[in-house]
Write a protein that holds these residues in place. Structure first.
Motif, mmCIF file in Angstrom:
data_model
loop_
_atom_site.group_PDB
_atom_site.id
_atom_site.type_symbol
_atom_site.label_atom_id
_atom_site.label_comp_id
_atom_site.label_asym_id
_atom_site.label_seq_id
_atom_site.Cartn_x
_atom_site.Cartn_y
_atom_site.Cartn_z
ATOM 1 N N LEU A 35 -3.781 18.196 -18.129
ATOM 2 C CA LEU A 35 -4.328 19.495 -17.742
ATOM 3 C C LEU A 35 -3.192 20.413 -17.297
ATOM 4 O O LEU A 35 -3.173 21.608 -17.628
ATOM 5 N N THR A 36 -2.247 19.864 -16.559
ATOM 6 C CA THR A 36 -1.077 20.633 -16.124
ATOM 7 C C THR A 36 -0.350 21.232 -17.316
ATOM 8 O O THR A 36 -0.005 22.426 -17.325
ATOM 9 N N ARG A 37 -0.126 20.433 -18.334
ATOM 10 C CA ARG A 37 0.598 20.912 -19.516
ATOM 11 C C ARG A 37 -0.198 21.964 -20.278
ATOM 12 O O ARG A 37 0.365 22.952 -20.778
ATOM 13 N N ASN A 38 -1.506 21.760 -20.376
ATOM 14 C CA ASN A 38 -2.325 22.717 -21.124
ATOM 15 C C ASN A 38 -2.471 24.044 -20.403
ATOM 16 O O ASN A 38 -2.414 25.106 -21.028
ATOM 17 N N LEU A 39 -2.675 24.014 -19.070
ATOM 18 C CA LEU A 39 -2.772 25.266 -18.323
ATOM 19 C C LEU A 39 -1.447 26.013 -18.343
ATOM 20 O O LEU A 39 -1.412 27.246 -18.426
ATOM 21 N N ALA A 40 -0.337 25.265 -18.284
ATOM 22 C CA ALA A 40 0.974 25.899 -18.394
ATOM 23 C C ALA A 40 1.115 26.613 -19.726
ATOM 24 O O ALA A 40 1.638 27.735 -19.802
ATOM 25 N N THR A 41 0.630 25.976 -20.783
ATOM 26 C CA THR A 41 0.711 26.560 -22.120
ATOM 27 C C THR A 41 -0.107 27.852 -22.210
ATOM 28 O O THR A 41 0.344 28.853 -22.764
ATOM 29 N N GLU A 42 -1.312 27.828 -21.642
ATOM 30 C CA GLU A 42 -2.193 28.997 -21.720
ATOM 31 C C GLU A 42 -1.711 30.162 -20.862
ATOM 32 O O GLU A 42 -1.855 31.331 -21.243
ATOM 33 N N TRP A 43 -1.166 29.854 -19.690
ATOM 34 C CA TRP A 43 -0.918 30.903 -18.710
ATOM 35 C C TRP A 43 0.538 31.308 -18.566
ATOM 36 O O TRP A 43 0.858 32.226 -17.806
ATOM 37 N N ALA A 44 1.433 30.666 -19.295
ATOM 38 C CA ALA A 44 2.855 31.026 -19.204
ATOM 39 C C ALA A 44 3.076 32.482 -19.582
ATOM 40 O O ALA A 44 3.928 33.162 -18.993
ATOM 41 N N ARG A 45 2.302 32.990 -20.528
ATOM 42 C CA ARG A 45 2.460 34.383 -20.973
ATOM 43 C C ARG A 45 2.138 35.379 -19.851
ATOM 44 O O ARG A 45 2.493 36.554 -19.947
ATOM 45 N N HIS A 46 1.455 34.895 -18.813
ATOM 46 C CA HIS A 46 1.101 35.755 -17.679
ATOM 47 C C HIS A 46 2.047 35.534 -16.486
ATOM 48 O O HIS A 46 1.734 35.935 -15.367
ATOM 49 N N ASN A 47 3.178 34.892 -16.733
ATOM 50 C CA ASN A 47 4.156 34.599 -15.682
ATOM 51 C C ASN A 47 3.571 33.691 -14.601
ATOM 52 O O ASN A 47 3.833 33.858 -13.408
ATOM 53 N N ILE A 48 2.790 32.709 -15.037
ATOM 54 C CA ILE A 48 2.247 31.694 -14.142
ATOM 55 C C ILE A 48 2.871 30.358 -14.515
ATOM 56 O O ILE A 48 2.849 29.967 -15.689
ATOM 57 N N GLN A 49 3.421 29.671 -13.524
ATOM 58 C CA GLN A 49 3.990 28.350 -13.764
ATOM 59 C C GLN A 49 3.048 27.284 -13.187
ATOM 60 O O GLN A 49 2.659 27.362 -12.016
ATOM 61 N N VAL A 50 2.696 26.327 -14.032
ATOM 62 C CA VAL A 50 1.809 25.232 -13.631
ATOM 63 C C VAL A 50 2.582 23.928 -13.780
ATOM 64 O O VAL A 50 2.934 23.524 -14.889
ATOM 65 N N ASN A 51 2.864 23.287 -12.664
ATOM 66 C CA ASN A 51 3.625 22.040 -12.668
ATOM 67 C C ASN A 51 2.956 21.010 -11.761
ATOM 68 O O ASN A 51 1.979 21.311 -11.073
ATOM 69 N N GLY A 52 3.459 19.810 -11.794
ATOM 70 C CA GLY A 52 2.888 18.746 -10.981
ATOM 71 C C GLY A 52 3.938 18.021 -10.167
ATOM 72 O O GLY A 52 5.127 18.048 -10.489
ATOM 73 N N ILE A 53 3.481 17.385 -9.104
ATOM 74 C CA ILE A 53 4.314 16.468 -8.333
ATOM 75 C C ILE A 53 3.676 15.089 -8.435
ATOM 76 O O ILE A 53 2.463 14.939 -8.234
ATOM 77 N N GLY A 54 4.477 14.096 -8.765
ATOM 78 C CA GLY A 54 3.995 12.726 -8.848
ATOM 79 C C GLY A 54 4.620 11.897 -7.742
ATOM 80 O O GLY A 54 5.735 11.388 -7.907
ATOM 81 N N PRO A 55 3.942 11.761 -6.607
ATOM 82 C CA PRO A 55 4.527 10.975 -5.511
ATOM 83 C C PRO A 55 4.597 9.492 -5.860
ATOM 84 O O PRO A 55 3.732 8.949 -6.548
ATOM 85 N N GLY A 56 5.642 8.842 -5.354
ATOM 86 C CA GLY A 56 5.696 7.393 -5.409
ATOM 87 C C GLY A 56 4.882 6.839 -4.255
ATOM 88 O O GLY A 56 3.819 7.367 -3.930
ATOM 89 N N TYR A 57 5.389 5.828 -3.597
ATOM 90 C CA TYR A 57 4.651 5.208 -2.497
ATOM 91 C C TYR A 57 5.237 5.675 -1.165
ATOM 92 O O TYR A 57 6.422 5.473 -0.892
ATOM 93 N N PHE A 58 4.373 6.303 -0.352
ATOM 94 C CA PHE A 58 4.822 6.960 0.866
ATOM 95 C C PHE A 58 4.207 6.322 2.108
ATOM 96 O O PHE A 58 3.097 5.778 2.075
ATOM 97 N N ALA A 59 4.943 6.424 3.195
ATOM 98 C CA ALA A 59 4.497 5.893 4.476
ATOM 99 C C ALA A 59 3.564 6.889 5.148
ATOM 100 O O ALA A 59 4.010 7.858 5.767
ATOM 101 N N THR A 60 2.271 6.689 4.986
ATOM 102 C CA THR A 60 1.263 7.540 5.594
ATOM 103 C C THR A 60 0.315 6.677 6.415
ATOM 104 O O THR A 60 0.406 5.443 6.409
ATOM 105 N N SER A 61 -0.614 7.329 7.108
ATOM 106 C CA SER A 61 -1.588 6.577 7.895
ATOM 107 C C SER A 61 -2.456 5.698 7.000
ATOM 108 O O SER A 61 -2.896 4.618 7.397
ATOM 109 N N GLN A 62 -2.676 6.163 5.746
ATOM 110 C CA GLN A 62 -3.499 5.390 4.820
ATOM 111 C C GLN A 62 -2.815 4.101 4.378
ATOM 112 O O GLN A 62 -3.467 3.099 4.106
ATOM 113 N N THR A 63 -1.479 4.127 4.291
ATOM 114 C CA THR A 63 -0.759 2.938 3.817
ATOM 115 C C THR A 63 -0.259 2.064 4.973
ATOM 116 O O THR A 63 0.289 0.988 4.723
ATOM 117 N N GLU A 64 -0.463 2.513 6.194
ATOM 118 C CA GLU A 64 0.056 1.766 7.348
ATOM 119 C C GLU A 64 -0.377 0.299 7.376
ATOM 120 O O GLU A 64 0.455 -0.586 7.645
#
Length: 260
Positions: free
Chosen positions: A167-196
Motif C-alpha cells: 500500500l505504501t508503494r502504491n500510494l507513493a506512486t499515485e500521490w508523488a505528482r502532488h508532492n506527497i511522499q509516502v514511506n514506511g518504517i519497519g521496526p526490528g525488536y524493541f524494548a517496550t512495555s509490551q516486550t518486557e
C-alpha cells in the motif's frame, strides 16, 4: 540542519499514546512539530497528553477508531479546521493476535487486517485530500519485520504488514505528482512495555532476538526518532515508496556472526 526542522508542522500520529508510537511522536515534537494524537481509549489519551505536556510539547488528543471511516472523516475535518492543516501523518495504530493459523478464527484474522491495513488506508485517503490540495505532505506507515519475514503465530499480522508495504508503494506512486511522499518504517525488536515479559535473561525468545540481531541487543524506542524525523522532513523530499528497516541489521544477515 534546516532540512530536518519541523517547526510549524502539524503531525498526526494514530495510536500515539504509548510504545513506539509515542517514541516517534516525541521525536517529531523535538524537531518542532505540533502533535495530534489519537486513540480509542480516553484514559490512554489523557495520560499521554500529560506526558507530552511535561516535556513541553504541544499535543492535542482526538478519540476515534481509525477503522470507522465515518468517525475518522469527521475527526480529520475537525483537526484540519482547528490546526489549519495536517503536514505529517504517521499510521501507527495497530494490533496483533498471536495464534497458529489453523486455530485462528476468520473473524479475528479480519479484525487484524482491518486495524493494521484498512485503518492506514482510511487515514491516508482522508488526510491526503488536503495534502493534494496544498501540494505537500508526508505519510509514514508503520510496517514491520513481518513485512518481509514469516513467523509462527502471526499470520494475520504478517499478511497485514506485507499488505501495508505494498500500500505504501502504491500510494507513493499515485500521490508523488502532488508532492506527497509516502514511506514506511519497519521496526526490528524493541524494548517496550509490551516486550518486557520476554526480555528477561534465560527466556528463549530473548536469547533468540539477541542472537539473531547483529548488534546483539534489543532496540531502544527513541532510536526510531531519527528515521521518523528524516521521513517527515524536507531531507526526504525525493524519497518515496520506501520502507526503512530499523532493525539492528537483522534483515542484512542470515544470523549473528559467531564470537569475535
Amino acid at each position: 540542519m534546516n532540512l530536518f526542522d519541523l517547526t510549524g508542522k502539524t503531525a498526526l500520529i494514530t495510536g500515539g499514546t504509548h510504545g513506539l508510537g509515542m517514541a516517534i511522536a516525541n521525536g517529531l515534537a523535538s524537531a518542532g512539530a505540533e502533535l495530534v494524537i489519537t486513540d480509542i481509549t480516553q484514559d490512554k489519551l489523557d495520560t499521554a497528553i500529560g506526558q507530552y505536556g511535561e516535556k513541553g510539547y504541544k499535543a492535542t488528543p482526538y478519540l476515534f477508531d481509525v477503522t470507522d471511516e465515518t468517525a475518522a472523516e469527521k475527526a480529520v475535518e475537525r483537526i484540519v479546521e482547528k490546526h489549519g492543516k495536517i503536514d505529517i501523518l504517521v499510521n501507527n495504530a495497530g494490533i496483533i493476535m498471536r495464534q497458529m493459523a489453523v486455530d485462528m478464527k476468520v473473524s479475528d484474522f479480519r479484525k487484524v487486517i482491518d486495524v493494521d491495513l484498512v485503518g492506514p488506508f482510511v487515514m491516508s485517503k482522508l488526510v491526503a485530500r488536503d495534502m493534494i490540495r496544498r501540494k505537500s505532505g508526508k505519510i509514514i506507515n508503520m510496517c514491520s519485520m513481518m513485512s518481509e519475514l514469516g513467523r509462527d503465530n502471526v499470520s494475520a499480522y504478517a499478511a497485514a504488514k506485507g499488505g501495508l508495504k505494498m500500500l505504501t508503494r502504491n500510494l507513493a506512486t499515485e500521490w508523488a505528482r502532488h508532492n506527497i511522499q509516502v514511506n514506511g518504517i519497519g521496526p526490528g525488536y524493541f524494548a517496550t512495555s509490551q516486550t518486557e515479559p520476554i526480555r528477561v535473561d534465560g527466556h528463549p525468545f530473548n536469547e533468540f532476538i539477541i542472537n539473531r540481531t547483529p548488534e546483539g541487543r534489543w532496540g531502544q524506542p527513541d532510536e526510531l526518532a531519527g528515521t521518523a524525523i528524516y521521513l517527515a522532513s524536507e531531507a526526504s523530499n525525493f524519497v518515496n515508496g520506501q520502507v526503512v528497516y530499523v532493525d539492528g541489521g537483522i534483515l542484512a544477515t542470515i544470523g549473528k556472526p559467531a564470537g569475535e
